[in-house]
Motif scaffolding. Structure first.
Motif, PDB file in Angstrom:
ATOM      1  N   ALA A   1      37.439  29.953  48.159  1.00 38.54           N
ATOM      2  CA  ALA A   1      36.623  28.806  48.562  1.00 38.54           C
ATOM      3  C   ALA A   1      35.570  28.465  47.502  1.00 38.54           C
ATOM      4  CB  ALA A   1      35.950  29.088  49.903  1.00 38.54           C
ATOM      5  N   ASN A   2      35.142  29.486  46.753  1.00 38.30           N
ATOM      6  CA  ASN A   2      34.150  29.275  45.696  1.00 38.30           C
ATOM      7  C   ASN A   2      34.785  28.848  44.373  1.00 38.30           C
ATOM      8  OD1 ASN A   2      32.009  30.014  47.383  1.00 38.30           O
ATOM      9  ND2 ASN A   2      32.178  32.180  46.843  1.00 38.30           N
ATOM     10  N   GLY A   3      36.098  28.674  44.378  1.00 38.02           N
ATOM     11  CA  GLY A   3      36.786  28.257  43.172  1.00 38.02           C
ATOM     12  C   GLY A   3      37.009  29.359  42.161  1.00 38.02           C
ATOM     13  N   GLU A   4      36.907  30.609  42.580  1.00 33.41           N
ATOM     14  CA  GLU A   4      37.066  31.739  41.665  1.00 33.41           C
ATOM     15  C   GLU A   4      38.546  32.064  41.464  1.00 33.41           C
ATOM     16  OE1 GLU A   4      34.826  34.955  43.316  1.00 33.41           O
ATOM     17  OE2 GLU A   4      33.045  33.710  43.615  1.00 33.41           O
TER      18      GLU A   4
ATOM     19  N   GLN B   1      38.958  38.685  53.930  1.00 32.93           N
ATOM     20  CA  GLN B   1      37.829  37.761  54.065  1.00 32.93           C
ATOM     21  C   GLN B   1      37.163  37.524  52.716  1.00 32.93           C
ATOM     22  OE1 GLN B   1      34.825  39.022  56.855  1.00 32.93           O
ATOM     23  NE2 GLN B   1      33.376  37.420  56.236  1.00 32.93           N
ATOM     24  N   ALA B   2      36.982  38.604  51.926  1.00 31.75           N
ATOM     25  CA  ALA B   2      36.361  38.461  50.614  1.00 31.75           C
ATOM     26  C   ALA B   2      37.204  37.591  49.694  1.00 31.75           C
ATOM     27  CB  ALA B   2      36.150  39.842  49.992  1.00 31.75           C
ATOM     28  N   TYR B   3      38.511  37.738  49.770  1.00 29.77           N
ATOM     29  CA  TYR B   3      39.402  36.936  48.940  1.00 29.77           C
ATOM     30  C   TYR B   3      39.346  35.468  49.348  1.00 29.77           C
ATOM     31  CZ  TYR B   3      43.751  35.161  46.905  1.00 29.77           C
ATOM     32  OH  TYR B   3      44.678  34.423  46.221  1.00 29.77           O
TER      33      TYR B   3
ATOM     34  N   LEU C   1      40.147  44.735  34.317  1.00 26.78           N
ATOM     35  CA  LEU C   1      40.201  44.239  35.696  1.00 26.78           C
ATOM     36  C   LEU C   1      38.942  44.681  36.430  1.00 26.78           C
ATOM     37  CD1 LEU C   1      41.918  42.897  38.013  1.00 26.78           C
ATOM     38  CD2 LEU C   1      42.630  45.235  38.586  1.00 26.78           C
ATOM     39  N   TYR C   2      38.168  43.724  36.899  1.00 22.75           N
ATOM     40  CA  TYR C   2      37.019  44.015  37.768  1.00 22.75           C
ATOM     41  C   TYR C   2      37.508  43.972  39.205  1.00 22.75           C
ATOM     42  CZ  TYR C   2      32.820  42.852  40.512  1.00 22.75           C
ATOM     43  OH  TYR C   2      31.837  42.808  41.469  1.00 22.75           O
ATOM     44  N   ALA C   3      37.172  44.991  39.984  1.00 17.20           N
ATOM     45  CA  ALA C   3      37.690  45.072  41.347  1.00 17.20           C
ATOM     46  C   ALA C   3      36.591  45.451  42.329  1.00 17.20           C
ATOM     47  CB  ALA C   3      38.826  46.093  41.415  1.00 17.20           C
ATOM     48  N   ARG C   4      36.732  44.933  43.535  1.00 16.03           N
ATOM     49  CA  ARG C   4      35.911  45.361  44.668  1.00 16.03           C
ATOM     50  C   ARG C   4      36.842  45.835  45.768  1.00 16.03           C
ATOM     51  NH1 ARG C   4      33.036  40.278  45.684  1.00 16.03           N
ATOM     52  NH2 ARG C   4      31.763  39.794  43.875  1.00 16.03           N
ATOM     53  N   ALA C   5      36.619  47.060  46.233  1.00 18.12           N
ATOM     54  CA  ALA C   5      37.453  47.637  47.282  1.00 18.12           C
ATOM     55  C   ALA C   5      36.664  47.707  48.584  1.00 18.12           C
ATOM     56  CB  ALA C   5      37.913  49.030  46.878  1.00 18.12           C
ATOM     57  N   TYR C   6      37.359  47.438  49.689  1.00 16.58           N
ATOM     58  CA  TYR C   6      36.724  47.336  50.999  1.00 16.58           C
ATOM     59  C   TYR C   6      37.378  48.298  51.986  1.00 16.58           C
ATOM     60  CZ  TYR C   6      34.938  42.981  48.981  1.00 16.58           C
ATOM     61  OH  TYR C   6      34.321  42.056  48.167  1.00 16.58           O
ATOM     62  N   LEU C   7      36.835  48.315  53.190  1.00 13.20           N
ATOM     63  CA  LEU C   7      37.389  49.103  54.283  1.00 13.20           C
ATOM     64  C   LEU C   7      37.829  48.166  55.400  1.00 13.20           C
ATOM     65  CD1 LEU C   7      34.618  51.877  54.480  1.00 13.20           C
ATOM     66  CD2 LEU C   7      36.832  52.048  53.329  1.00 13.20           C
TER      67      LEU C   7
ATOM     68  N   MET D   1      41.693  45.343  48.264  1.00 17.32           N
ATOM     69  CA  MET D   1      40.912  45.114  47.051  1.00 17.32           C
ATOM     70  C   MET D   1      41.040  43.660  46.593  1.00 17.32           C
ATOM     71  SD  MET D   1      41.534  47.114  43.413  1.00 17.32           S
ATOM     72  CE  MET D   1      40.924  48.699  44.014  1.00 17.32           C
ATOM     73  N   VAL D   2      39.932  43.136  46.049  1.00 24.27           N
ATOM     74  CA  VAL D   2      39.926  41.843  45.380  1.00 24.27           C
ATOM     75  C   VAL D   2      39.627  42.094  43.913  1.00 24.27           C
ATOM     76  CG1 VAL D   2      38.853  39.564  45.237  1.00 24.27           C
ATOM     77  CG2 VAL D   2      39.162  40.666  47.461  1.00 24.27           C
ATOM     78  N   GLY D   3      40.333  41.391  43.007  1.00 26.14           N
ATOM     79  CA  GLY D   3      40.142  41.632  41.590  1.00 26.14           C
ATOM     80  C   GLY D   3      39.978  40.353  40.787  1.00 26.14           C
ATOM     81  N   TRP D   4      39.363  40.497  39.624  1.00 28.88           N
ATOM     82  CA  TRP D   4      39.192  39.405  38.670  1.00 28.88           C
ATOM     83  C   TRP D   4      39.619  39.915  37.300  1.00 28.88           C
ATOM     84  CZ3 TRP D   4      36.047  40.581  42.633  1.00 28.88           C
ATOM     85  CH2 TRP D   4      35.685  39.549  43.524  1.00 28.88           C
ATOM     86  N   ARG D   5      40.533  39.207  36.655  1.00 29.19           N
ATOM     87  CA  ARG D   5      40.975  39.579  35.314  1.00 29.19           C
ATOM     88  C   ARG D   5      39.969  39.049  34.283  1.00 29.19           C
ATOM     89  NH1 ARG D   5      45.431  37.049  37.685  1.00 29.19           N
ATOM     90  NH2 ARG D   5      47.219  38.381  38.233  1.00 29.19           N
TER      91      ARG D   5
END
Length: 425
Positions: free
Chosen positions: A99-102, A92-94, A80-86, A112-116
């Motif tokens: 919107a980018n089709g991810e 907003q990131a999600y 799992l690749y993840a980006r964590a925010y404050l 957090m937003v994640g990509w499997r």
């Protein structure tokens, strides 16, 4: 005042995240999977100096998860690749990812937003590369296993494709190195150019092909033992003279067209790293100031530029069955000062859990052997300058990767860089 490091700290605790991901991953909530363990790799921390921008800080990292289906006993590995925010910025990131089709997931409770894996926002072709039936470069022979060697999200992914031995062919390993950009094309071209020169002392993996559609460089596998797997006291020490000779020969190879790295460029980058470290760890500001003064004062005015590996460290070397050394990873090839490679290797040795006195001896042996084999000047002061800068770089990596005990490790690397090195007498 927001302290991003403190807020992100729980996300870097593997035990805590085993529990948290079991609670919040959609597949776990649905009862389709159970997380039993977690390993964290490649954490990278993006920070901002100005207080008003600190809420924009984020942490990216890779969770290598162990788990199983509730009705099964076999352990399964997932990434799992993840980006964590404050400040709830993950929403907003999600939204932007959607919107980018991810194929992203939102773990709102963790901000957090994640990509499997193999879903990657910058390398959408990774999924095809995990299906051997779609890879023409590997031919028709069945693949027995696909193993992920190194995954750096949104940058590159190296996979090992294993072929079992059969009556018609021996066992074989091929590596696919996939990039988010076109860098692999240049690496392929450069590697082919180097392999045409017999003067190269290191064994190089054969560059088989480059797939432009999937930004993937295909390399023939080599069999042996990683140098890092050997005992430093005996085995690595015995290899140092051969390593130095091979590196000196490598530096004499006629280079293809490459970018240039000067000492002034390096100094500029080190100043940026030191500035960020001083703001993150105010207690080491005096030591950093002293180190920067030395780096400015001793910066070489004249240098002979030639082929350098650019990322030469112990983890790049394989000992083959016949004792020869194989060298990997040609992504950072450049024209620069040959002592940069030597110092890069020396600085990396201090990452390993061996006594400082032993590492010092290896570094001294390395410098002496390289000096005897090299055709270029090997001024001890210039080597010490490069070594200090490389140790500063190791300190900075401890910070941005938020390694365990990062503040102490940062301070230790700066202290090492400030020592009156015997090589600089």
């Amino acid at each position: 005042m927001i302290n991003p490091l403190a807020q992100f700290a729980p996300l870097l605790d593997a035990d805590l995240m085993t529990v948290a991901l079991q609670q919040h991953l959609p597949e776990c909530q649905a009862g389709n999977w159970q997380v039993t363990g977690c390993e964290i790799q490649h954490p990278r921390y993006k920070t901002y100096r100005l207080a008003e921008n600190r809420e924009r800080s984020f942490l990216s990292l890779v969770y290598h998860l162990r788990g199983r289906h509730p009705a099964a006993t076999a352990v399964e590995q997932r990434i799992l690749y993840a980006r964590a925010y404050l400040g709830n910025r993950s929403q907003q990131a999600y939204t932007e990812a959607q919107a980018n089709g991810e194929r992203a997931i939102h773990l709102a409770e963790l901000d957090m937003v994640g990509w499997r894996f193999p879903d990657d926002p910058a390398m959408p072709w990774l999924a095809e590369l995990m299906d051997s039936r779609q890879i023409a470069e590997l031919g028709q022979r069945p693949i027995s296993a696909i193993e992920i060697v190194n995954y750096r999200p949104e940058i590159r992914c190296t996979a090992r494709y294993c072929f079992a031995a059969s009556d018609a062919a021996p066992a074989r390993v091929v590596y696919g190195k996939t990039y988010a950009d076109e860098q692999g094309r240049a690496v392929y071209t450069n590697l082919r150019a180097l392999q045409r020169q017999s003067a190269v002392a290191f064994v190089m993996p054969e560059a088989l092909a480059y797939d432009a559609d999937r930004h993937t460089l295909w390399l023939e596998g080599l069999q042996g033992h990683m140098l890092t797997e050997l005992d430093f006291t005996v085995d690595v020490a015995e290899k140092i003279p051969a390593l130095a000779n091979a590196l000196a020969a490598f530096h004499q190879v006629t280079p293809p067209p490459l970018p240039v790295i000067t000492s002034q460029q390096q100094l500029k980058e080190w100043l940026k790293k030191a500035d960020k470290l001083s703001h993150a760890y105010p207690t080491i500001q005096p030591a950093l100031t002293g180190l920067l003064n030395e780096l400015r004062q001793d910066c070489p005015e004249f240098e002979v530029l030639g082929l350098i590996h650019g990322d030469f460290h112990i983890d790049q070397l394989l000992v083959l069955a016949d004792g020869r050394l194989a060298l990997f990873d040609y992504d950072e090839l450049a024209l620069g000062d040959s002592l940069q490679d030597l110092a890069n290797f020396a600085a990396d040795l201090y990452n390993y859990p061996y006594p400082i006195a032993l590492i010092d001896l290896l570094v001294q042996t390395l410098f002496t052997a390289y000096s005897a084999a090299s055709h270029n000047p090997t001024d001890p002061q210039r080597f010490a300058w490069h070594l200090r800068g490389q140790l500063l770089t190791r300190a900075y990596r401890c910070f941005i990767q938020q390694k365990p005990a990062a503040p102490q490790r940062v301070a230790d690397f700066i202290a090492l860089a400030l020592r009156p090195w015997p090589l600089a007498d």
